[in-house]
Write an enzyme that holds these catalytic residues in place. Structure first.
Site, PDB file in Angstrom:
ATOM      1  N   CYS A  33      50.248-121.885  69.863  1.00  0.00           N
ATOM      2  CA  CYS A  33      49.154-122.281  70.758  1.00  0.00           C
ATOM      3  C   CYS A  33      49.091-121.447  72.034  1.00  0.00           C
ATOM      4  CB  CYS A  33      49.289-123.748  71.128  1.00  0.00           C
ATOM      5  SG  CYS A  33      50.775-124.076  72.099  1.00  0.00           S
ATOM      6  N   ASP A  35      50.991-121.757  74.613  1.00  0.00           N
ATOM      7  CA  ASP A  35      51.492-122.476  75.779  1.00  0.00           C
ATOM      8  C   ASP A  35      52.905-122.002  76.150  1.00  0.00           C
ATOM      9  OD1 ASP A  35      49.184-123.911  76.124  1.00  0.00           O
ATOM     10  OD2 ASP A  35      49.820-125.539  74.808  1.00  0.00           O
ATOM     11  N   CYS A  58      50.881-129.142  76.250  1.00  0.00           N
ATOM     12  CA  CYS A  58      50.253-130.438  75.998  1.00  0.00           C
ATOM     13  C   CYS A  58      51.221-131.592  76.282  1.00  0.00           C
ATOM     14  CB  CYS A  58      49.815-130.486  74.548  1.00  0.00           C
ATOM     15  SG  CYS A  58      51.229-130.492  73.442  1.00  0.00           S
ATOM     16  N   CYS A 102      55.186-127.891  69.463  1.00  0.00           N
ATOM     17  CA  CYS A 102      55.273-128.114  70.917  1.00  0.00           C
ATOM     18  C   CYS A 102      56.709-128.428  71.322  1.00  0.00           C
ATOM     19  CB  CYS A 102      54.368-129.258  71.336  1.00  0.00           C
ATOM     20  SG  CYS A 102      52.721-129.170  70.591  1.00  0.00           S
TER      21      CYS A 102
HETATM   22 FE1  FES Z   1      50.662-126.034  72.986  1.00  0.00          FE
HETATM   23 FE2  FES Z   1      51.465-128.481  72.445  1.00  0.00          FE
HETATM   24  S1  FES Z   1      49.583-127.563  71.862  1.00  0.00           S
HETATM   25  S2  FES Z   1      52.513-126.957  73.527  1.00  0.00           S
END
Ligand code: FES
Length: 123
Positions: A33, A35, A58, A102
């Protein structure tokens, strides 16, 4: 979608932020993702004395970072290195399949922080 443990850690995350005088810091990004999670550690007598996390992620990432900090505080470096992505997800009582990636950020960022600490120790 999330169980009560995840919701508790997501809405009331423990040990957030960044240790100003950290002995090691690690940052990882999720290939899934994009992140990011950062973990900073303070080490004394070969034990993690303090730990904080910060994430642009998230709710599941926040809960994972929070749980990781609780799992790792007081552990020796060797014990901390044994904490896996799966153990964090398990401690949270499980995560929905699409959110498992995540939880992978937390233990990976911790391992990077320990590597950073060890590199500094070795000059
Ligand atoms: Fe990116 Fe959860 S969707 S850390």
């Amino acid at each position: 979608m999330y169980n009560d443990i995840v919701i508790d850690h997501f809405t009331n995350p423990r040990n957030t932020g960044e240790l100003a005088d950290a002995d090691g810091s690690g940052k990882v990004g999720s290939p899934t993702c994009g992140d990011i999670m950062m973990v900073t550690i303070k080490v004394a007598d070969n034990r993690i004395q303090d730990v904080k996390f910060k994430t642009f992620g998230c709710g599941a990432a926040i809960a994972s970072g929070s749980m990781l900090t609780e799992m790792v505080k007081g552990k020796t470096i060797t014990e901390a290195l044994q904490i896996t992505d799966a153990m964090v997800a398990e401690a949270l009582g499980g995560l929905p399949e699409p959110k498992l990636h995540c939880s992978n950020l937390a233990a990976s960022a911790l391992h990077e922080a320990i590597k950073d600490y060890q590199a500094k120790q070795n000059g």
